[in-house]
Scaffold this motif. Structure first.
Motif, PDB file in Angstrom:
ATOM      1  N   SER A 103       6.282   3.728  20.419  1.00 52.14           N
ATOM      2  CA  SER A 103       5.326   5.166  19.867  1.00 52.14           C
ATOM      3  C   SER A 103       5.791   5.276  18.438  1.00 52.14           C
ATOM      4  N   GLY A 104       5.597   4.508  17.574  1.00 57.69           N
ATOM      5  CA  GLY A 104       5.165   4.760  16.522  1.00 57.69           C
ATOM      6  C   GLY A 104       4.414   3.119  15.728  1.00 57.69           C
ATOM      7  N   ILE A 105       4.950   2.648  14.314  1.00 64.79           N
ATOM      8  CA  ILE A 105       4.118   1.622  13.536  1.00 64.79           C
ATOM      9  C   ILE A 105       5.106   1.288  12.723  1.00 64.79           C
ATOM     10  N   SER A 106       6.715   0.971  13.241  1.00 63.97           N
ATOM     11  CA  SER A 106       7.666   0.650  12.280  1.00 63.97           C
ATOM     12  C   SER A 106       7.124  -0.795  11.915  1.00 63.97           C
ATOM     13  N   ARG A 107       6.494  -1.387  12.600  1.00 65.76           N
ATOM     14  CA  ARG A 107       6.561  -2.475  11.910  1.00 65.76           C
ATOM     15  C   ARG A 107       4.994  -2.943  11.084  1.00 65.76           C
ATOM     16  N   ARG A 108       4.559  -4.049  10.693  1.00 57.65           N
ATOM     17  CA  ARG A 108       3.971  -4.374   9.587  1.00 57.65           C
ATOM     18  C   ARG A 108       3.074  -5.326  10.018  1.00 57.65           C
ATOM     19  N   ASN A 109       1.790  -5.524   9.744  1.00 57.21           N
ATOM     20  CA  ASN A 109       0.637  -6.540  10.054  1.00 57.21           C
ATOM     21  C   ASN A 109       2.173  -8.068   9.642  1.00 57.21           C
ATOM     22  N   PRO A 110       1.983  -8.837  10.247  1.00 55.95           N
ATOM     23  CA  PRO A 110       2.192 -10.274   9.372  1.00 55.95           C
ATOM     24  C   PRO A 110       1.360 -10.681   8.210  1.00 55.95           C
ATOM     25  N   GLU A 111       0.029 -10.133   9.153  1.00 60.13           N
ATOM     26  CA  GLU A 111      -0.718 -11.781   8.055  1.00 60.13           C
ATOM     27  C   GLU A 111      -0.799 -10.856   7.017  1.00 60.13           C
ATOM     28  N   LEU A 112      -0.720  -8.953   6.454  1.00 59.97           N
ATOM     29  CA  LEU A 112      -1.345  -8.081   5.071  1.00 59.97           C
ATOM     30  C   LEU A 112       0.466  -8.282   4.526  1.00 59.97           C
ATOM     31  N   ASP A 113       1.357  -8.463   4.939  1.00 64.59           N
ATOM     32  CA  ASP A 113       2.559  -8.209   3.976  1.00 64.59           C
ATOM     33  C   ASP A 113       2.077  -9.548   2.776  1.00 64.59           C
ATOM     34  N   PRO A 114       2.231 -10.614   2.987  1.00 66.64           N
ATOM     35  CA  PRO A 114       1.847 -11.398   1.783  1.00 66.64           C
ATOM     36  C   PRO A 114       0.980 -11.481   0.219  1.00 66.64           C
ATOM     37  N   TYR A 115      -0.019 -10.475   1.302  1.00 64.20           N
ATOM     38  CA  TYR A 115      -1.549  -9.973   0.328  1.00 64.20           C
ATOM     39  C   TYR A 115      -0.824  -8.672  -0.411  1.00 64.20           C
ATOM     40  N   LEU A 116       0.109  -7.904   0.358  1.00 64.90           N
ATOM     41  CA  LEU A 116       0.305  -6.618   0.096  1.00 64.90           C
ATOM     42  C   LEU A 116       0.969  -6.826  -1.483  1.00 64.90           C
ATOM     43  N   VAL A 117       2.509  -8.063  -0.699  1.00 62.93           N
ATOM     44  CA  VAL A 117       3.568  -7.973  -1.750  1.00 62.93           C
ATOM     45  C   VAL A 117       2.798  -8.474  -3.188  1.00 62.93           C
ATOM     46  N   GLN A 118       2.179  -9.708  -3.059  1.00 61.69           N
ATOM     47  CA  GLN A 118       1.000 -10.328  -3.921  1.00 61.69           C
ATOM     48  C   GLN A 118       0.425  -9.395  -5.013  1.00 61.69           C
ATOM     49  N   ARG A 119      -0.556  -7.709  -4.048  1.00 63.36           N
ATOM     50  CA  ARG A 119      -0.536  -6.975  -4.389  1.00 63.36           C
ATOM     51  C   ARG A 119      -0.031  -6.182  -5.869  1.00 63.36           C
ATOM     52  N   THR A 120       1.264  -6.129  -4.958  1.00 60.79           N
ATOM     53  CA  THR A 120       2.509  -5.485  -5.541  1.00 60.79           C
ATOM     54  C   THR A 120       2.749  -5.422  -6.787  1.00 60.79           C
ATOM     55  N   GLU A 121       2.782  -7.180  -6.677  1.00 62.59           N
ATOM     56  CA  GLU A 121       3.673  -8.117  -8.343  1.00 62.59           C
ATOM     57  C   GLU A 121       2.611  -8.246  -9.152  1.00 62.59           C
ATOM     58  N   ILE A 122       0.778  -8.367  -8.834  1.00 65.83           N
ATOM     59  CA  ILE A 122      -0.376  -8.345  -9.449  1.00 65.83           C
ATOM     60  C   ILE A 122      -0.406  -6.367 -10.707  1.00 65.83           C
ATOM     61  N   GLN A 123       0.111  -5.707  -9.723  1.00 63.49           N
ATOM     62  CA  GLN A 123       0.336  -4.279 -10.605  1.00 63.49           C
ATOM     63  C   GLN A 123       1.223  -3.818 -11.120  1.00 63.49           C
ATOM     64  N   SER A 124       2.491  -4.601 -11.046  1.00 66.42           N
ATOM     65  CA  SER A 124       3.376  -4.320 -11.944  1.00 66.42           C
ATOM     66  C   SER A 124       3.129  -5.141 -12.721  1.00 66.42           C
ATOM     67  N   GLU A 125       2.546  -6.703 -12.763  1.00 67.28           N
ATOM     68  CA  GLU A 125       2.061  -7.157 -14.301  1.00 67.28           C
ATOM     69  C   GLU A 125       0.642  -6.463 -14.619  1.00 67.28           C
ATOM     70  N   ILE A 126       0.321  -6.035 -14.055  1.00 70.32           N
ATOM     71  CA  ILE A 126      -1.285  -5.203 -14.821  1.00 70.32           C
ATOM     72  C   ILE A 126      -0.211  -3.950 -15.742  1.00 70.32           C
ATOM     73  N   ALA A 127       0.166  -3.898 -15.560  1.00 71.86           N
ATOM     74  CA  ALA A 127       0.953  -2.256 -16.179  1.00 71.86           C
ATOM     75  C   ALA A 127       2.407  -2.922 -16.628  1.00 71.86           C
ATOM     76  N   SER A 128       2.925  -4.010 -16.481  1.00 73.23           N
ATOM     77  CA  SER A 128       3.729  -4.925 -18.395  1.00 73.23           C
ATOM     78  C   SER A 128       2.474  -5.129 -19.219  1.00 73.23           C
ATOM     79  N   LEU A 129       1.611  -5.894 -18.676  1.00 77.38           N
ATOM     80  CA  LEU A 129       0.328  -6.081 -19.926  1.00 77.38           C
ATOM     81  C   LEU A 129      -0.030  -4.770 -20.815  1.00 77.38           C
TER      82      LEU A 129
END
Length: 540
Positions: free
Chosen positions: A329-355
């Protein structure tokens, strides 16, 4: 009255006859006037002139190495010397020192009259070898009734000129050196002030100076290239972020469809959400549904209820409670299929902020260097004005420094008396012959007067004589023929008188020649030598 003795032609015999008849009218005035000239030569007040010759000796050091501070030419300096000699203060010293005008006549004169008379007796004359060349010597002459006093005063004037010239040259060189030293100190302060101003200006506008323009332009080009590269990288990152977002949205839509199918299979039980879902995923899913449906849609209502429960009890995610169906009862687990895209989005957002941050910094730098480049012409003008004033003051200071060194050398040269000097080569001596009166001129005037007076008397007497002297005069005047001539009958006493007259004539002629010779000797030899000769002759 008509002159009966006027001849038709003048001949030597007639002239001799006229001279013989009127010899006393020639001899007596001649003797008297010569005697008067001799008396005048002895009695006229005599003025003696003493003269000193001063040579202008050039400096002993070559002018190519040491320049003198004296700028006036010798002619101007001689004029100045003449004014110094004839100044009131100097003449008063001479009058008091040598007791001039101490006779009774001189005591009655006013001081101005004494000085005026004394100036008339002083002569300063430049001596030139060529009229166009400057003078290389000059003379000082003084006239006085006392020859010894004339010599003393002349030598005093010469020594005064020597001392004053040396003193004036030293004062001029020392004064010039002091003036140059004061000017050098003042210009040095001004130069230091300009140096400080130039230094402060360079420090204040360091980076935007004209000599840094090329470096600024190169830096500006480099920053613009970096800005272009960063902007291109930013566009690429944003494109990649959009692509990742699209993938995430597609995955979540697929999850939504799967979740709807699961809910339908469980009879609409919404008490247990998907295990892999988390609070962030639920919020993102809610945001996606709100873009397509209204807030009354069942799915939106359900998600809001779940999100509210999770936010009210955040520990449910970590506790891992299971529902009645055996699920967590809870959502402590992520969808394994979305984790790479979320990490990639976070990295791209950090890159955009730095640029974005880099681009903002580069733009600030570009603006800074653009202002530097734009301000360069103005800075160049301001700097040129400062440098121009600084260069002028520096050149003036260098010139004063060189002149100061030359002046110091000139001062040492004058102190060692190696410069141009006045040297007395012919000091004044006691004059033997007076210059006033001019005995030669007096001799010529007296001789001319003696001959002129005698000749004038003879001419006047002959002109006034109406007697006949020759037979032809009678025939010419009366216009009648002459019949006979009666000779003069002479007596014995007449011959004696004739011899006496001849003797007197010869004696008078001899005496006249004596007077003439004496006067000539006095005129050409001088009165004093003649007096000395007479004294010696009498002593013998």
């Amino acid at each position: 009255m008509q002159n009966r003795n006027k001849p038709e032609g003048v001949n030597i015999g007639y002239i001799l006859d006229v001279v013989s008849r009127n010899r006393w009218f020639l001899i007596i005035p001649f003797m008297v006037i010569l005697l008067a000239g001799i008396v005048l030569a002895f009695t006229l007040p005599k003025m003696y002139e003493a003269k000193a010759l001063i040579l202008v000796r050039p400096q002993k050091v070559a002018k190519n190495f040491v320049q003198t501070m004296e700028s006036a030419n010798i002619d101007s300096r001689i004029n100045t010397i003449s004014q110094q000699i004839m100044s009131r203060s100097n003449l008063e010293k001479i009058i008091n020192r040598y007791g001039l005008f101490s006779n009774p006549e001189g005591k009655e004169l006013y001081r101005e009259e004494k000085i005026a008379l004394l100036r008339e007796r002083i002569t300063v004359e430049a001596i030139k070898r060529d009229k166009r060349a400057p003078a290389d010597a000059f003379s000082i002459a003084f006239r006085d009734k006392d020859p010894k006093l004339a010599m003393q005063v002349t030598n005093a004037f010469a020594n005064y000129v020597i001392d004053e010239n040396l003193k004036a040259r030293q004062e001029q060189t020392v004064g010039t050196a002091q003036f140059l030293e004061e000017e050098q100190a003042a210009v040095k302060k001004k130069l230091e002030r300009y140096e400080r101003a130039l230094k402060e200006y360079r420090q204040k506008y360091m980076g935007g100076l004209p000599e840094q323009l090329d470096a600024n332009l190169r830096t500006l080009d480099r920053l613009q290239n970096q800005l272009i590269a960063r902007q291109e990288s930013l566009r690429d990152a944003r494109n990649r972020l959009a692509a990742v977002e699209n993938l995430i949205v597609e995955k979540r839509q697929m999850e939504k469809r799967n979740a709807g199918a699961a809910v339908a299979a469980t009879g609409g039980d919404t008490s247990a959400p998907d295990e892999a879902q988390t609070l962030d995923q639920l919020k993102e899913r809610l945001a996606g549904l709100q873009t397509r449906y209204t807030d009354k849609h069942p799915d939106i209502v359900r998600l809001k209820s779940i999100i509210a429960k999770l936010e009210a009890n955040p520990g449910a995610i970590k506790s891992g409670k299971k529902s009645s169906g055996g699920r967590v009862s809870g959502i402590s687990r992520r969808n394994p299929e979305l984790d790479p895209y979320l990490v990639q989005r976070t990295e791209i957002q950090s890159e955009i902020a730095s640029l974005t941050e880099d681009i903002a910094g580069i733009k600030r730098q570009v603006l800074y260097y653009q202002r530097l480049v734009e301000d360069t012409p103005r800075r160049e003008q301001e700097l040129q004005a400062l440098k121009r004033d600084y260069d002028e003051i520096r050149d003036t200071y260098r010139s004063l420094l060189e002149r100061k060194l030359e002046a110091d050398i000139a001062v040492n040269m004058e102190k060692k008396q190696k410069g141009e000097q006045f040297v007395i080569i012919d000091p004044a001596v006691v004059p033997e012959m007076p210059v006033e009166p001019d005995l030669k001129k007096l001799f010529a005037m007296v001789l001319a007067a003696a001959i002129g007076v005698g000749g004038g008397l003879v001419f006047l007497r002959e002109y006034m004589d109406t007697s006949f002297r020759r037979p032809k005069d009678v025939e010419t005047f009366l216009d009648v023929p002459l019949l006979a001539e009666v000779p003069v009958l002479r007596r014995i006493t007449d011959s004696r008188k004739k011899r006496l007259r001849q003797s007197l004539t010869y004696a008078s002629i001899l005496l006249s020649m004596v007077f003439l010779g004496s006067f000539a000797v006095i005129s050409f030899k001088g009165v004093e030598p003649v007096k000395e000769y007479i004294k010696k002759y009498i002593a013998l």
